[in-house]
Design a protein around this motif. Structure first.
Motif, PDB file in Angstrom:
ATOM      1  N   ILE A  74       5.731  34.830  -3.794  1.00 47.21           N
ATOM      2  CA  ILE A  74       6.519  34.215  -4.858  1.00 47.21           C
ATOM      3  C   ILE A  74       6.947  35.302  -5.824  1.00 47.21           C
ATOM      4  O   ILE A  74       6.128  36.083  -6.311  1.00 47.21           O
ATOM      5  CB  ILE A  74       5.719  33.128  -5.605  1.00 47.21           C
ATOM      6  CG1 ILE A  74       5.440  31.944  -4.680  1.00 47.21           C
ATOM      7  CG2 ILE A  74       6.470  32.666  -6.850  1.00 47.21           C
ATOM      8  CD1 ILE A  74       4.645  30.834  -5.318  1.00 47.21           C
ATOM      9  N   GLN A  75       8.252  35.362  -6.102  1.00 48.59           N
ATOM     10  CA  GLN A  75       8.821  36.278  -7.081  1.00 48.59           C
ATOM     11  C   GLN A  75       9.751  35.490  -7.995  1.00 48.59           C
ATOM     12  O   GLN A  75      10.945  35.384  -7.732  1.00 48.59           O
ATOM     13  CB  GLN A  75       9.600  37.402  -6.398  1.00 48.59           C
ATOM     14  CG  GLN A  75       8.744  38.380  -5.608  1.00 48.59           C
ATOM     15  CD  GLN A  75       9.586  39.445  -4.941  1.00 48.59           C
ATOM     16  OE1 GLN A  75      10.367  39.145  -4.050  1.00 48.59           O
ATOM     17  NE2 GLN A  75       9.420  40.689  -5.383  1.00 48.59           N
ATOM     18  N   SER A  76       9.184  34.904  -9.029  1.00 52.91           N
ATOM     19  CA  SER A  76       9.962  34.186 -10.031  1.00 52.91           C
ATOM     20  C   SER A  76      10.865  33.149  -9.370  1.00 52.91           C
ATOM     21  O   SER A  76      10.412  32.330  -8.573  1.00 52.91           O
ATOM     22  CB  SER A  76      10.765  35.180 -10.870  1.00 52.91           C
ATOM     23  OG  SER A  76      11.476  34.543 -11.902  1.00 52.91           O
ATOM     24  N   THR A  77      12.163  33.187  -9.690  1.00 50.66           N
ATOM     25  CA  THR A  77      13.082  32.169  -9.184  1.00 50.66           C
ATOM     26  C   THR A  77      13.650  32.506  -7.815  1.00 50.66           C
ATOM     27  O   THR A  77      14.496  31.776  -7.304  1.00 50.66           O
ATOM     28  CB  THR A  77      14.249  31.985 -10.174  1.00 50.66           C
ATOM     29  OG1 THR A  77      14.878  33.253 -10.396  1.00 50.66           O
ATOM     30  CG2 THR A  77      13.746  31.456 -11.512  1.00 50.66           C
ATOM     31  N   TYR A  78      13.226  33.611  -7.226  1.00 55.01           N
ATOM     32  CA  TYR A  78      13.705  33.945  -5.890  1.00 55.01           C
ATOM     33  C   TYR A  78      13.102  32.981  -4.879  1.00 55.01           C
ATOM     34  O   TYR A  78      12.014  32.438  -5.081  1.00 55.01           O
ATOM     35  CB  TYR A  78      13.325  35.384  -5.535  1.00 55.01           C
ATOM     36  CG  TYR A  78      14.175  36.420  -6.232  1.00 55.01           C
ATOM     37  CD1 TYR A  78      15.213  37.071  -5.575  1.00 55.01           C
ATOM     38  CD2 TYR A  78      13.959  36.746  -7.566  1.00 55.01           C
ATOM     39  CE1 TYR A  78      15.997  38.015  -6.222  1.00 55.01           C
ATOM     40  CE2 TYR A  78      14.745  37.684  -8.226  1.00 55.01           C
ATOM     41  CZ  TYR A  78      15.759  38.306  -7.547  1.00 55.01           C
ATOM     42  OH  TYR A  78      16.540  39.231  -8.196  1.00 55.01           O
ATOM     43  N   PRO A  79      13.786  32.762  -3.761  1.00 54.69           N
ATOM     44  CA  PRO A  79      13.245  31.839  -2.757  1.00 54.69           C
ATOM     45  C   PRO A  79      11.880  32.296  -2.245  1.00 54.69           C
ATOM     46  O   PRO A  79      11.599  33.491  -2.141  1.00 54.69           O
ATOM     47  CB  PRO A  79      14.299  31.883  -1.636  1.00 54.69           C
ATOM     48  CG  PRO A  79      15.555  32.357  -2.298  1.00 54.69           C
ATOM     49  CD  PRO A  79      15.111  33.283  -3.388  1.00 54.69           C
ATOM     50  N   LEU A  80      11.039  31.321  -1.945  1.00 51.59           N
ATOM     51  CA  LEU A  80       9.720  31.607  -1.391  1.00 51.59           C
ATOM     52  C   LEU A  80       9.872  32.316  -0.054  1.00 51.59           C
ATOM     53  O   LEU A  80      10.691  31.931   0.785  1.00 51.59           O
ATOM     54  CB  LEU A  80       8.960  30.292  -1.193  1.00 51.59           C
ATOM     55  CG  LEU A  80       7.639  30.366  -0.433  1.00 51.59           C
ATOM     56  CD1 LEU A  80       6.570  31.027  -1.299  1.00 51.59           C
ATOM     57  CD2 LEU A  80       7.191  28.969  -0.002  1.00 51.59           C
ATOM     58  N   ARG A  81       9.109  33.371   0.129  1.00 52.94           N
ATOM     59  CA  ARG A  81       9.012  34.021   1.441  1.00 52.94           C
ATOM     60  C   ARG A  81       7.699  33.590   2.089  1.00 52.94           C
ATOM     61  O   ARG A  81       6.672  33.513   1.422  1.00 52.94           O
ATOM     62  CB  ARG A  81       9.047  35.541   1.308  1.00 52.94           C
ATOM     63  CG  ARG A  81      10.398  36.097   0.857  1.00 52.94           C
ATOM     64  CD  ARG A  81      10.391  37.631   0.894  1.00 52.94           C
ATOM     65  NE  ARG A  81      11.650  38.208   0.451  1.00 52.94           N
ATOM     66  CZ  ARG A  81      12.706  38.409   1.219  1.00 52.94           C
ATOM     67  NH1 ARG A  81      12.653  38.046   2.493  1.00 52.94           N
ATOM     68  NH2 ARG A  81      13.809  38.946   0.744  1.00 52.94           N
ATOM     69  N   ALA A 113       6.240  38.411   8.877  1.00 49.04           N
ATOM     70  CA  ALA A 113       7.487  39.128   9.156  1.00 49.04           C
ATOM     71  C   ALA A 113       8.404  39.117   7.947  1.00 49.04           C
ATOM     72  O   ALA A 113       9.019  40.135   7.602  1.00 49.04           O
ATOM     73  CB  ALA A 113       8.178  38.495  10.366  1.00 49.04           C
ATOM     74  N   ASP A 114       8.498  37.967   7.273  1.00 50.78           N
ATOM     75  CA  ASP A 114       9.376  37.855   6.112  1.00 50.78           C
ATOM     76  C   ASP A 114       8.786  38.587   4.901  1.00 50.78           C
ATOM     77  O   ASP A 114       9.481  39.323   4.197  1.00 50.78           O
ATOM     78  CB  ASP A 114       9.594  36.377   5.788  1.00 50.78           C
ATOM     79  CG  ASP A 114      10.766  36.146   4.840  1.00 50.78           C
ATOM     80  OD1 ASP A 114      11.580  37.071   4.680  1.00 50.78           O
ATOM     81  OD2 ASP A 114      10.868  35.047   4.287  1.00 50.78           O
ATOM     82  N   VAL A 115       7.501  38.415   4.659  1.00 50.99           N
ATOM     83  CA  VAL A 115       6.868  39.020   3.489  1.00 50.99           C
ATOM     84  C   VAL A 115       6.771  40.538   3.623  1.00 50.99           C
ATOM     85  O   VAL A 115       6.745  41.248   2.624  1.00 50.99           O
ATOM     86  CB  VAL A 115       5.478  38.390   3.251  1.00 50.99           C
ATOM     87  CG1 VAL A 115       4.730  39.097   2.116  1.00 50.99           C
ATOM     88  CG2 VAL A 115       5.618  36.896   2.927  1.00 50.99           C
TER      89      VAL A 115
END
Length: 311
Positions: free
Chosen positions: A215-222, A226-228
């Motif tokens: 989680i990075q503030s208002t950025y979409p959840l990763r 592979a994504d993280v």
């Protein structure tokens, strides 16, 4: 900024998002003190905007968005406090006179300064309503009428809570707070910090659980390793930062410095672990106001990049 009503739902959403960018630090100052925690305060801020976006289409167009957001945040914070069984039990008694905000005197200014300088965690020692009133008045400088509207109280009730809350806060601050002793980092966090400072990105990726979330503030959840793993890719392409293990509000966190000569960290990270692997990362890089009021304690032997290094 203007909060004039708009007939376009798209314009209304754009207006809310623009206001959110301006209001987040101030809303966090309120929520952190109500919750007694900068981390939980940011959780309330995040939830406030999520709830506001979901309810915006049903909101009457003439509703002032700023006051509405504060009401959502206040109610959400109260819900969380009730779930922790923290309740204000004191009835309102006759109010002492509260100075006219249009004609501040030195005593009024002193009370406001005392509130601003009070550690976030100490506000939790106030009953909930007193806490909210003192924060809104003395930390955020809202009017008695604005506070009454936000908290659904009469102005006289606000005056009563303010007088009692100020008196109690003064007594609380007269008692020296217990300073938490530095605690050594866990082996997992110590390993993470060592790998990060060596810029061993492959070593860090190997620590990710398959179902890790970021989680990075208002950025979409990763979600998912592979994504993280892209999180470390961003740091690999940016100027080097330094990290150190620390403790905040009883949680083990990681302090991040971007400037080599800075004493205070730029922001924080917070990790959760499952079976020795990272299952959750909360990165506060894009909400740096969280660290402004943080009562951070570095782990023994840790030092900021610009300070004396451990032997």
């Amino acid at each position: 900024m203007s909060e004039s009503p708009s007939s376009s739902p798209t314009a209304r959403h754009a207006q809310l998002l623009a206001l959110a960018g301006e209001l987040r630090p101030e809303l966090h100052r309120y929520c952190a003190r109500v919750m007694g925690s900068v981390i939980e305060g940011e959780d309330v801020v995040q939830d406030t905007f999520a709830r506001a976006l979901a309810a915006l289409d049903e909101l009457p167009e003439d509703t002032p968005l700023r006051a509405w957001l504060f009401r959502i945040a206040h109610n959400r914070a109260l819900d969380l406090l009730r779930s922790r069984a923290i309740r204000a039990a004191e009835p309102i008694e006759a109010a002492h006179e509260v100075a006219d905000p249009e004609s501040p005197d030195p005593v009024e200014a002193l009370m406001r300064r005392e509130a601003v300088e009070t550690a976030v965690s100490r506000f939790a020692e106030l009953p909930t309503v007193q806490r909210s009133v003192v924060i809104l008045k003395d930390v955020l400088d809202q009017s008695l009428e604005e506070i009454a509207a936000t908290l659904d109280l009469t102005v006289n009730a606000v005056k009563a809570h303010l007088a009692r809350g100020r008196a109690r806060l003064k007594a609380i601050n007269a008692q020296a707070p217990a300073r938490p002793a530095p605690r050594p980092p866990s082996p997992a966090v110590a390993r993470y910090v060592a790998l990060f400072n060596r810029r061993d990105w492959d070593g860090l990726r190997a620590l990710l659980a398959d179902d890790v979330r970021l989680i990075q503030s208002t950025y979409p959840l990763r979600a998912g390793a592979a994504d993280v793993s892209m999180f470390f890719g961003i740091y690999s392409r940016s100027a080097p930062v330094r990290v150190a293990p620390a403790w905040l509000e009883g949680r083990e966190v990681i302090a991040v410095w971007e400037e080599p000569e800075a004493v205070k960290p730029s922001y924080l990270m917070w990790l959760e672990w499952t079976d020795g692997r990272i299952s959750f990362i909360r990165d506060y890089k894009y909400v740096r106001y969280v660290i402004d009021d943080a009562e951070l304690v570095l782990a023994p032997g840790a030092a900021p990049p610009g300070g004396p290094q451990p032997a």
